[in-house]
Design a protein around this motif. Structure first.
Motif, PDB file in Angstrom:
ATOM      1  N   GLY A 207       0.826  -1.192   0.000  1.00 52.74           N
ATOM      2  CA  GLY A 207       0.000   0.000   0.000  1.00 52.74           C
ATOM      3  C   GLY A 207       0.863   1.245   0.000  1.00 52.74           C
ATOM      4  N   ARG A 208       0.220   2.364   0.291  1.00 49.14           N
ATOM      5  CA  ARG A 208       0.906   3.648   0.252  1.00 49.14           C
ATOM      6  C   ARG A 208       2.145   3.652   1.140  1.00 49.14           C
ATOM      7  N   GLY A 209       2.142   2.814   2.183  1.00 46.16           N
ATOM      8  CA  GLY A 209       3.286   2.718   3.082  1.00 46.16           C
ATOM      9  C   GLY A 209       4.582   2.323   2.382  1.00 46.16           C
ATOM     10  N   ALA A 232      -1.501  -4.688  -5.133  1.00 49.28           N
ATOM     11  CA  ALA A 232      -1.414  -3.411  -4.426  1.00 49.28           C
ATOM     12  C   ALA A 232      -2.769  -2.771  -4.195  1.00 49.28           C
ATOM     13  N   SER A 233      -2.743  -1.764  -3.314  1.00 51.15           N
ATOM     14  CA  SER A 233      -3.919  -0.934  -3.099  1.00 51.15           C
ATOM     15  C   SER A 233      -3.918   0.171  -4.152  1.00 51.15           C
ATOM     16  N   ARG A 234      -4.993   0.916  -4.178  1.00 53.79           N
ATOM     17  CA  ARG A 234      -5.219   1.892  -5.246  1.00 53.79           C
ATOM     18  C   ARG A 234      -4.153   2.990  -5.343  1.00 53.79           C
ATOM     19  N   LEU A 247      -4.384  -4.425  -9.206  1.00 52.35           N
ATOM     20  CA  LEU A 247      -5.188  -3.677  -8.225  1.00 52.35           C
ATOM     21  C   LEU A 247      -6.186  -4.580  -7.502  1.00 52.35           C
ATOM     22  N   VAL A 248      -6.142  -4.523  -6.181  1.00 58.02           N
ATOM     23  CA  VAL A 248      -7.085  -5.267  -5.349  1.00 58.02           C
ATOM     24  C   VAL A 248      -8.090  -4.275  -4.767  1.00 58.02           C
ATOM     25  N   GLY A 249      -9.382  -4.564  -4.913  1.00 62.43           N
ATOM     26  CA  GLY A 249     -10.360  -3.693  -4.274  1.00 62.43           C
ATOM     27  C   GLY A 249     -11.588  -3.460  -5.121  1.00 62.43           C
ATOM     28  N   LYS A 250     -12.369  -2.532  -4.630  1.00 63.51           N
ATOM     29  CA  LYS A 250     -13.636  -2.181  -5.250  1.00 63.51           C
ATOM     30  C   LYS A 250     -13.507  -1.905  -6.738  1.00 63.51           C
ATOM     31  N   SER A 251     -12.471  -1.153  -7.134  1.00 66.74           N
ATOM     32  CA  SER A 251     -12.328  -0.853  -8.557  1.00 66.74           C
ATOM     33  C   SER A 251     -11.401  -1.840  -9.253  1.00 66.74           C
ATOM     34  N   GLY A 252     -10.814  -2.747  -8.501  1.00 64.24           N
ATOM     35  CA  GLY A 252      -9.927  -3.733  -9.099  1.00 64.24           C
ATOM     36  C   GLY A 252     -10.506  -5.121  -8.990  1.00 64.24           C
ATOM     37  N   ILE A 265      -0.754  -1.146   4.220  1.00 59.71           N
ATOM     38  CA  ILE A 265      -2.136  -0.949   3.748  1.00 59.71           C
ATOM     39  C   ILE A 265      -3.005  -0.683   4.969  1.00 59.71           C
ATOM     40  N   SER A 266      -3.800   0.403   4.924  1.00 61.09           N
ATOM     41  CA  SER A 266      -4.561   0.775   6.128  1.00 61.09           C
ATOM     42  C   SER A 266      -5.775  -0.115   6.348  1.00 61.09           C
ATOM     43  N   GLY A 267      -6.342  -0.627   5.241  1.00 62.24           N
ATOM     44  CA  GLY A 267      -7.566  -1.413   5.377  1.00 62.24           C
ATOM     45  C   GLY A 267      -8.810  -0.572   5.189  1.00 62.24           C
ATOM     46  N   PRO A 269     -12.322   0.540   3.549  1.00 69.01           N
ATOM     47  CA  PRO A 269     -13.409  -0.354   3.127  1.00 69.01           C
ATOM     48  C   PRO A 269     -13.323  -0.761   1.654  1.00 69.01           C
ATOM     49  N   GLU A 270     -12.894   0.162   0.793  1.00 74.17           N
ATOM     50  CA  GLU A 270     -12.838  -0.155  -0.644  1.00 74.17           C
ATOM     51  C   GLU A 270     -11.767  -1.203  -0.942  1.00 74.17           C
ATOM     52  N   HIS A 271     -10.811  -1.328  -0.064  1.00 73.33           N
ATOM     53  CA  HIS A 271      -9.807  -2.383  -0.224  1.00 73.33           C
ATOM     54  C   HIS A 271     -10.297  -3.675   0.428  1.00 73.33           C
ATOM     55  N   VAL A 272     -10.791  -3.520   1.654  1.00 71.61           N
ATOM     56  CA  VAL A 272     -11.166  -4.688   2.450  1.00 71.61           C
ATOM     57  C   VAL A 272     -12.262  -5.524   1.787  1.00 71.61           C
ATOM     58  N   VAL A 284       1.112  -6.040   8.038  1.00 69.50           N
ATOM     59  CA  VAL A 284       2.236  -5.325   8.643  1.00 69.50           C
ATOM     60  C   VAL A 284       1.929  -3.839   8.535  1.00 69.50           C
ATOM     61  N   ASN A 285       1.869  -3.156   9.678  1.00 65.88           N
ATOM     62  CA  ASN A 285       1.525  -1.738   9.659  1.00 65.88           C
ATOM     63  C   ASN A 285       2.095  -1.074  10.906  1.00 65.88           C
ATOM     64  N   THR A 286       2.542   0.164  10.772  1.00 65.66           N
ATOM     65  CA  THR A 286       3.092   0.873  11.927  1.00 65.66           C
ATOM     66  C   THR A 286       1.995   1.380  12.869  1.00 65.66           C
ATOM     67  N   ASP A 303       7.611  -1.133  11.287  1.00 62.42           N
ATOM     68  CA  ASP A 303       7.979  -0.460  10.050  1.00 62.42           C
ATOM     69  C   ASP A 303       8.302  -1.541   9.012  1.00 62.42           C
ATOM     70  N   LEU A 304       7.599  -1.530   7.909  1.00 60.36           N
ATOM     71  CA  LEU A 304       7.790  -2.615   6.938  1.00 60.36           C
ATOM     72  C   LEU A 304       9.226  -2.671   6.418  1.00 60.36           C
ATOM     73  N   PHE A 305       9.886  -1.497   6.410  1.00 59.27           N
ATOM     74  CA  PHE A 305      11.248  -1.467   5.886  1.00 59.27           C
ATOM     75  C   PHE A 305      12.242  -2.146   6.839  1.00 59.27           C
TER      76      PHE A 305
END
Ligand SMILES: Cc1cc2nc3c(=O)[nH]c(=O)nc-3n(C[C@H](O)[C@H](O)[C@H](O)COP(=O)(O)OP(=O)(O)OC[C@H]3O[C@@H](n4cnc5c(N)ncnc54)[C@H](O)[C@@H]3O)c2cc1C
Lengths: 319, 253
Positions: A207-209, A232-234, A247-252, A265-267, A269-272, A284-286, A303-305
C-alpha cells in the motif's frame, strides 16, 4: 405512498452485481419494521431475464432502449418519475459507479433526504453508515416518509439476498427519456494481464506505506523468495508503480488467496471488501489502530522497511 | 475553456478521530483539515486539460483551516484564480456545501466543473452530484480520463475489475474524478511560497448554508471489530522467523 423498500438492481453487461443481492438482504432486514414489501427495481432493455433469483416480494421492471446500458441521465429520469409516483418508504442504491451517479442527484431533484454509505440496518429501522475510511460508524433513524440510501458491502452476504424462486414481475411505465446529456460510446476491456491475481494462492500486497516506486523491488524480492505474486492498493496503482491488473479492491479485483500478506495498507473499506474471502490475512503496519488489523488473522506492528529484507533473507536461506 | 475545480477539505485520517461530547458527531476542535485526496486528482485533471486546450482553472474551496495552503498550492500548480468561500463550514454537510458553491459557480461561466468522486466523510451524498443538480448540469462520476472536443467531453468511467466505459457528456458538466490521467504533480514548497506572493485569494460569501437533505445522526461510534489480529511481536529477526513458520503451517511454503 407505500411502506415498500425499493432496491435498484445494478447490472452491467448482462451480469447482476453482488451489491444488488447485498441490498436485497438489507431490504429484508428493514421491511418488517417498515411494514411493506421488498421490491426489486430493474431498469434495462430486453433484460427481464435478469430477474430470476432476487429475494424480493416483487420485481418492477422498467424497459426502454435508453436503459439498455447504464447512463446517469437516463437512470435519473426514469427513477425520479418512479419514486415520485410510488413514494416508497426507502430506495436503496449501491454506493458504486452506478448508484453514486444517481442517488445524490435524486436527493436534490426530489428534495428527499439521503443516507450515504449505509452498511446495515437495525431491526427497528435505523441505518448504520460507515465513514472515515471505516474508522467511524454513524447511526440514525431512517428519515421519513421517503429516504434514499446508498449501501456499501460488508453488512450482509449477497447470498442472503438470493432466492431460488423468481418473484412476480410487473412492468412499470417509463417516462420519455429524451434530450439525454450523457451517452455511452463503448466499453473498454481491462488491459490483459501477465497474471490473474484473483487466482493466485499467495499474494504480497503493498500500500501507500511502500512510499515510492523503487521500494516495489523489496516486495518483488519477497514475492520471489516465497513464490508469491505482488499486488497493491489503489494509491500504488494510481502512482503508476504497478499495472492496473494488480489492483485489489472495489475498482480492481476480488481476491481469495490462501494467504494475503499486506504491507503498509490501512484497510480502507474499498480495499477490504475485496479480500475478505482470503484464507489468512497477515498485515504489517506501523499504526496499531489501522483497520486492517481488525480483519487480519495475524498482525505485525512494525515499520515494513525494518522487516521486509530480514524476512526475505530468511526465506531465501530456507529454500 | 473555463475549468472550475471544487475542493472539499476533510479531517486528516492520520490523526486520532474522537467523537464529540454530544455523541453524534466528530470532535473537530483540533482537526487537521487537508484536501480530499480525490479533489487533488480533480485539480490535476483540470491542470492537464488547461495544458492541452488552454483556458483557465479556477479553484474554489470552503473557508476552513488549511484552505489558503490548498489554494496557494493550486496556484503553484498553475491554477489561475483562487476563490475561498466564507462561511462556517466546520459542520456543513454536502447538501449545504453544494448549495453554497452552486450560487458562486453559477457566475463563473464554467465549461467543466471537476471535483473528487467522493470524500471519506460523505454522509449525505457526494458534493459533485449534489452540485450538478443544483446547477441543473449532467453528472458522471468514477471518472479517470477526460478529453474535450467540439463542445462536448469524452470521459472514461470506471467499473469494477478494470472495465471502463467511454461516454460522451454535453458541456457544461460536473465530473466526479476518481483518478487523474497522471498522479497529482508535486510542487516544491518554494514554489508555493512564491505563489503566496504573486497570487491572491478572492473571498466570496456563502449565500446559503442550508443543510436540508441529510438524515439526523443519533450516535457516532468507533466500530468494535468482531476480532482483532493476533499480534506477532519481537525483533525483525524474531518476527521473520515466526512468519516463516506460519507460512509453512499455512501451506504456502
Ligand atoms: C470509488 C472508490 C474506489 C476505490 N477503489 C479502491 C480499490 O479498488 N482498491 C483500493 O485499495 N482502494 C480503493 N479506493 C481507495 C481507498 O478508499 C483508500 O484510499 C485506499 O485503499 C488506501 O490505500 P492504502 O491503504 O495503501 O493507503 P493509506 O490509507 O494511506 O494507508 C497507508 C498505511 O500504511 C501504513 N504505513 C505507512 N508507512 C509504513 C511503514 N513504513 N511500515 C508499515 N506501515 C506503514 C500507515 O500506517 C497506513 O495505515 C477506492 C476509493 C474510492 C473512492
Amino acid at each position: 405512498m407505500s411502506q415498500d423498500i425499493y432496491v435498484v438492481i445494478e447490472h452491467l453487461r448482462g451480469q447482476v452485481a453482488d451489491i444488488s443481492y447485498t441490498m436485497l438482504a438489507g431490504a429484508r432486514e428493514l421491511s418488517p419494521a417498515a411494514g411493506g414489501k421488498v421490491v426489486a427495481v430493474l431498469l434495462g432493455h430486453n433484460a427481464k431475464d435478469l430477474a430470476k433469483d432476487f429475494a424480493a416480494d416483487q420485481v418492477l421492471y422498467l424497459d426502454h432502449a435508453a436503459l439498455a446500458e447504464f447512463t446517469s441521465d437516463a437512470y435519473q429520469l426514469a427513477l425520479a418519475d418512479l419514486i415520485g409516483k410510488d413514494q416508497p418508504r426507502a430506495i436503496l442504491f449501491g454506493n458504486t459507479s452506478i448508484g453514486a451517479d444517481v442517488a445524490s442527484v435524486l436527493s436534490m431533484r426530489l428534495g428527499l433526504p439521503l443516507v450515504n454509505s449505509c452498511r446495515s440496518f437495525t431491526s427497528n429501522a435505523k441505518f448504520i453508515s460507515q465513514i472515515c475510511g471505516g474508522k467511524i460508524m454513524a447511526e440514525g433513524e431512517l428519515p421519513s416518509p421517503t429516504a434514499l440510501v446508498t449501501m456499501v458491502p460488508g453488512g450482509y452476504s449477497p447470498d442472503q439476498g438470493r432466492s431460488v424462486d423468481s418473484p412476480p414481475i410487473a412492468e412499470s411505465a417509463v417516462p420519455a427519456l429524451e434530450a439525454l446529456r450523457v451517452t455511452l460510446s463503448k466499453y473498454i476491456e481491462p488491459e490483459s494481464a501477465d497474471v490473474d491475481i484473483s487466482k493466485e494462492p499467495l499474494l504480497i500486497a503493498v500500500g501507500r506505506g511502500i512510499q515510492n516506486q523503487d521500494n516495489i523491488e523489496l516486495a518483488d524480492a519477497l514475492a520471489q523468495a516465497i513464490g508469491g505474486v505482488v499486488c497493491a492498493s489503489r494509491p500504488v496503482i494510481d502512482q503508476g508503480w504497478l499495472s492496473t491488473s494488480r489492483l485489489v479492491g472495489k475498482s480492481g479485483k476480488q481476491v481469495k488467496p490462501k494467504v494475503y500478506f499486506a504491507m503498509g495498507i490501512s484497510g480502507a473499506p474499498e480495499h477490504v471488501e475485496a479480500i475478505t474471502q482470503s484464507g489468512t490475512i497477515i498485515a504489517v503496519n506501523t499504526d496499531p489502530k489501522a483497520p486492517i488489523f481488525d480483519i487480519a488473522k495475524y498482525g505485525v506492528q512494525m515499520d515494513l522497511f525494518e522487516l521486509v529484507e530480514v524476512l526475505t533473507g530468511q526465506l531465501k536461506a530456507k529454500v | 475553456m473555463n475549468i472550475v475545480v471544487l475542493i472539499k477539505l476533510v479531517p486528516d485520517l492520520v490523526e486520532e478521530l474522537t467523537i464529540d461530547s454530544g455523541g453524534a458527531g466528530l470532535d473537530l476542535t483540533f482537526a487537521r483539515w487537508i484536501i480530499n485526496e480525490f479533489d487533488d486528482h480533480a485539480l490535476e485533471q483540470g491542470i492537464l486539460l488547461k495544458e492541452r486546450h488552454g483556458g483557465t482553472v479556477t479553484v474554489v474551496a470552503p473557508d476552513l483551516e488549511g484552505a489558503d495552503d490548498v489554494l496557494f498550492t493550486a496556484a503553484a500548480k498553475d491554477a489561475d484564480r483562487l476563490i475561498k468561500v466564507k462561511g462556517d463550514f466546520t459542520m456543513a454537510n454536502n447538501h449545504a456545501l453544494a448549495r453554497a458553491f452552486s450560487a458562486i459557480i453559477k457566475d463563473l461561466q464554467a465549461d467543466l466543473i471537476l471535483t473528487g468522486v467522493q470524500a471519506h466523510n460523505d454522509l449525505d451524498g457526494s458534493a459533485g452530484p449534489l452540485l450538478a443538480e443544483c446547477l441543473q448540469l449532467p453528472y458522471v462520476g468514477y471518472v479517470s480520463g477526460v478529453a474535450v472536443n467540439d463542445g462536448k467531453s469524452t470521459i472514461r468511467k470506471e467499473y469494477p475489475g478494470g472495465l471502463l466505459a467511454e461516454m460522451e457528456v454535453a458541456l457544461p458538466t460536473v465530473l466526479g474524478i476518481q483518478a487523474a490521467e497522471q498522479p497529482p504533480r508535486y510542487v516544491a514548497v518554494s514554489k508555493v511560497r512564491q505563489a503566496m506572493k504573486t497570487s491572491s485569494i478572492e473571498e466570496l460569501d456563502a449565500s446559503d448554508l442550508n443543510p436540508d437533505g441529510a438524515a439526523e445522526i443519533g450516535r457516532m461510534f468507533q466500530p468494535e471489530a468482531a476480532a482483532h489480529a493476533e499480534m506477532i511481536e519481537g525483533s525483525p529477526e524474531e518476527v521473520s522467523a515466526k512468519l516463516v513458520g506460519l507460512f509453512k503451517e499455512l501451506g504456502v511454503l
